[in-house]
Design an enzyme around this catalytic site. Structure first.
Site, mmCIF file in Angstrom:
data_model
loop_
_atom_site.group_PDB
_atom_site.id
_atom_site.type_symbol
_atom_site.label_atom_id
_atom_site.label_comp_id
_atom_site.label_asym_id
_atom_site.label_seq_id
_atom_site.Cartn_x
_atom_site.Cartn_y
_atom_site.Cartn_z
ATOM 1 N N CYS A 1 3.491 0.665 -3.675
ATOM 2 C CA CYS A 1 3.463 -0.463 -3.942
ATOM 3 C C CYS A 1 4.103 -0.805 -4.955
ATOM 4 O O CYS A 1 4.813 -1.788 -5.788
ATOM 5 C CB CYS A 1 2.391 -1.280 -2.448
ATOM 6 S SG CYS A 1 3.514 -2.038 -1.579
ATOM 7 N N HIS B 1 1.346 2.377 1.315
ATOM 8 C CA HIS B 1 -0.509 2.768 0.255
ATOM 9 C C HIS B 1 -0.536 3.384 0.765
ATOM 10 O O HIS B 1 -1.970 3.590 1.946
ATOM 11 C CB HIS B 1 -0.875 1.108 0.993
ATOM 12 C CG HIS B 1 -0.315 0.140 0.388
ATOM 13 N ND1 HIS B 1 -0.468 -0.257 -1.029
ATOM 14 C CD2 HIS B 1 0.463 -0.774 0.301
ATOM 15 C CE1 HIS B 1 -0.843 -1.640 -1.678
ATOM 16 N NE2 HIS B 1 0.414 -1.818 -0.713
ATOM 17 N N GLU C 1 -2.899 5.362 -0.569
ATOM 18 C CA GLU C 1 -5.215 4.625 -0.509
ATOM 19 C C GLU C 1 -5.873 3.848 0.675
ATOM 20 O O GLU C 1 -6.521 4.024 0.611
ATOM 21 C CB GLU C 1 -5.139 4.226 -2.017
ATOM 22 C CG GLU C 1 -4.483 2.574 -2.190
ATOM 23 C CD GLU C 1 -3.204 1.807 -2.197
ATOM 24 O OE1 GLU C 1 -2.465 3.211 -1.800
ATOM 25 O OE2 GLU C 1 -2.462 1.248 -2.260
#
Ligand code: GLN
Length: 200
Positions: A81, A181, A183
């Site tokens: 991002c 994302h 993560e």
């Protein structure tokens, strides 16, 4: 290199989330705030967050040139991002004074998916990372990749969501980035892919 030491640029953004994902993939992790930290790592993650702030802090802490030099000398890198924006050679809709580290021969548009869809989830077609099955991805005020140079490989396009077929993951040599994302989800496959890239 069985257990690589992977840095997470820790100026701003979702540093802890990347740390946990990388550790779950078997890497050691160092939060990178100084030039000395940068010199120790085998690879570097540029986290999600706010690219204008990250850029400002990288300049203020004297890290922007060392980061550029590290990328030029072949340090493997992954950006999610805001990290994609940091790794792009060219950006659209950035702030006027916004600098990037570069390394990916791409044009990236900031906040591209628009206000009405600030956040959304979508299925991706990402054969290099996950094979034929779709991958669910989370987008938060995400940029997209508007153009890619000849050395850039497209890793994923969105299949659903507000705009289909848009490029949302790219790789050029050992530098890669995603608009989304991984993560913040339980799906570790993008981080696994990067850790393998670092292992070479
Ligand atoms: N819109 C942010 C930027 O320009 C990126 C958002 C994110 O990382 N979730 O940096």
């Amino acid at each position: 290199m069985t257990k690589p030491l992977i840095g997470v640029l820790a100026l701003q953004g979702d540093v802890r989330e990347h740390r946990h994902a990388l550790e779950a993939c078997g890497a050691d992790v160092l939060e990178v705030r100084t030039r000395a930290d940068l010199e120790r790592v085998d690879g570097l993650v540029f986290p999600g967050g706010e690219s204008t702030t990250m850029s400002k802090l990288a300049v203020a802490f004297g890290l922007i040139e060392p980061l550029r030099a590290a990328l030029r000398s072949g340090l493997p890198a992954y950006g999610s991002c805001a990290g994609l924006i940091m790794l792009a050679d060219r950006i659209l809709d950035g702030r006027e004074d916004q600098q990037t580290v570069g390394g990916l021969d791409v044009v990236v548009r900031r906040n591209a998916f628009g206000r009405q869809v600030d956040s959304f989830e979508a299925d991706l077609h990402a054969p290099r990372i996950v094979g034929v099955a779709p991958m669910r991805a989370v987008f938060i005020r995400a940029p997209w990749v508007e153009a890619v140079g000849p050395a850039v490989e497209v890793l994923a396009r969105v299949e659903g969501g507000p705009r289909t077929d848009t490029i949302v993951a790219v790789q050029q040599g050992n530098v890669m980035a995603t608009s989304f994302h991984p993560e913040i989800t339980a799906d570790l496959r993008v981080h696994e892919y990067f850790v393998n890239l670092v292992r070479g």
